[in-house]
Design a protein around this motif. Structure first.
Motif, PDB file in Angstrom:
ATOM      1  N   SER A 111       0.703  -1.236  -0.047  1.00 25.46           N
ATOM      2  CA  SER A 111      -0.022  -0.159  -0.084  1.00 25.46           C
ATOM      3  C   SER A 111       0.986   1.252   0.154  1.00 25.46           C
ATOM      4  O   SER A 111       2.059   1.113   0.744  1.00 25.46           O
ATOM      5  CB  SER A 111      -0.828  -0.094   1.399  1.00 25.46           C
ATOM      6  N   ASN A 112       0.506   2.355  -0.745  1.00 24.12           N
ATOM      7  CA  ASN A 112       1.027   3.736  -0.695  1.00 24.12           C
ATOM      8  C   ASN A 112       0.098   4.552  -0.142  1.00 24.12           C
ATOM      9  O   ASN A 112      -0.925   4.544  -0.561  1.00 24.12           O
ATOM     10  CB  ASN A 112       1.358   3.788  -2.053  1.00 24.12           C
ATOM     11  N   TYR A 113       0.526   5.646   0.718  1.00 25.99           N
ATOM     12  CA  TYR A 113      -0.210   6.521   1.056  1.00 25.99           C
ATOM     13  C   TYR A 113       0.401   7.899   1.067  1.00 25.99           C
ATOM     14  O   TYR A 113       1.608   8.186   1.451  1.00 25.99           O
ATOM     15  CB  TYR A 113      -0.482   6.411   2.411  1.00 25.99           C
ATOM     16  N   PHE A 149       0.371  11.988   1.712  1.00 27.57           N
ATOM     17  CA  PHE A 149      -0.094  13.381   2.303  1.00 27.57           C
ATOM     18  C   PHE A 149       0.286  14.309   1.732  1.00 27.57           C
ATOM     19  O   PHE A 149       1.651  14.529   1.284  1.00 27.57           O
ATOM     20  CB  PHE A 149       0.690  12.910   3.896  1.00 27.57           C
ATOM     21  N   SER A 157       0.347  14.753  10.562  1.00 25.08           N
ATOM     22  CA  SER A 157      -0.493  13.345  10.140  1.00 25.08           C
ATOM     23  C   SER A 157       0.397  12.220   9.669  1.00 25.08           C
ATOM     24  O   SER A 157       0.331  11.343   9.809  1.00 25.08           O
ATOM     25  CB  SER A 157      -1.591  13.821   9.071  1.00 25.08           C
ATOM     26  N   ALA A 158       1.247  12.763   8.653  1.00 26.44           N
ATOM     27  CA  ALA A 158       2.092  11.506   7.952  1.00 26.44           C
ATOM     28  C   ALA A 158       3.088  10.817   9.111  1.00 26.44           C
ATOM     29  O   ALA A 158       3.306   9.668   8.896  1.00 26.44           O
ATOM     30  CB  ALA A 158       3.096  12.153   7.106  1.00 26.44           C
ATOM     31  N   PHE A 170       0.937   8.610  11.290  1.00 27.75           N
ATOM     32  CA  PHE A 170       0.567   7.725  10.639  1.00 27.75           C
ATOM     33  C   PHE A 170       1.560   6.499  10.634  1.00 27.75           C
ATOM     34  O   PHE A 170       1.161   5.192  10.686  1.00 27.75           O
ATOM     35  CB  PHE A 170      -0.209   7.944   9.358  1.00 27.75           C
ATOM     36  N   ARG A 171       2.634   6.830  10.254  1.00 28.74           N
ATOM     37  CA  ARG A 171       3.761   5.988   9.950  1.00 28.74           C
ATOM     38  C   ARG A 171       4.249   5.299  11.380  1.00 28.74           C
ATOM     39  O   ARG A 171       4.497   4.196  11.305  1.00 28.74           O
ATOM     40  CB  ARG A 171       4.994   6.790   9.188  1.00 28.74           C
ATOM     41  N   THR A 180       4.463  -1.022   3.459  1.00 30.25           N
ATOM     42  CA  THR A 180       3.624   0.017   3.089  1.00 30.25           C
ATOM     43  C   THR A 180       4.702   1.220   2.919  1.00 30.25           C
ATOM     44  O   THR A 180       5.707   1.538   3.857  1.00 30.25           O
ATOM     45  CB  THR A 180       2.660   0.497   4.194  1.00 30.25           C
ATOM     46  N   VAL A 197       4.751   5.584   3.138  1.00 29.70           N
ATOM     47  CA  VAL A 197       4.284   6.658   3.330  1.00 29.70           C
ATOM     48  C   VAL A 197       4.985   7.869   2.690  1.00 29.70           C
ATOM     49  O   VAL A 197       5.997   8.073   2.979  1.00 29.70           O
ATOM     50  CB  VAL A 197       3.901   7.015   4.865  1.00 29.70           C
ATOM     51  N   SER A 233      10.917   5.509   1.882  1.00 25.98           N
ATOM     52  CA  SER A 233       9.764   5.587   1.065  1.00 25.98           C
ATOM     53  C   SER A 233      10.166   5.384  -0.384  1.00 25.98           C
ATOM     54  O   SER A 233       9.491   5.415  -1.375  1.00 25.98           O
ATOM     55  CB  SER A 233       8.809   6.647   1.248  1.00 25.98           C
TER      56      SER A 233
END
Length: 108
Positions: free
Chosen positions: A2-4, A6, A44-45, A48-49, A61, A63, A89
């Motif tokens: 998965s890639n996210y 921000f 947030s990033a 989240f990480r 994943t 981020v 990343s």
């Protein structure tokens, strides 16, 4: 995998510690100060990480944090503080490639 992504600001927060909350139009001596990285997307990033690392360490994943950042001394401090967190990343093995492909810094 998965890639996210921000997207938002990278801010440099200056936190001043005082003995008491100053009254209006008064001078108060600062006991200490701290300079740290902030901004909604940045915070947030980072959180989240941290949560991904803590609760799902086996999951592959990535981020990403995408933001504009100025080219002054405080921004350089912010960049250096965030680089170890988000540099993993990036794809590729060449460290020089990573330097120019960093997801949250683009110099024009």
């Amino acid at each position: 995998m998965s890639n996210y992504l921000f997207v938002g600001l990278i801010c440099v927060d200056k936190v001043y510690i005082v003995q008491w909350y100053p009254s209006e139009d008064s001078d108060t001596r600062c006991e200490s100060k701290r300079i740290t990285v902030g901004g909604n997307a940045t915070n947030s990033a980072l959180v989240f990480r941290q949560l991904l690392t803590k609760y799902d360490p086996e999951k592959e994943t990535k981020v990403y944090l995408h933001s504009a950042i100025s080219d002054d001394l405080l921004s350089e401090k912010a960049f250096n503080e965030l680089t170890p967190v988000f540099a993993s990343s990036l794809g590729g093995e060449n460290p020089e490639q990573k330097k120019f492909r960093h997801p949250f810094r683009h110099k024009t």
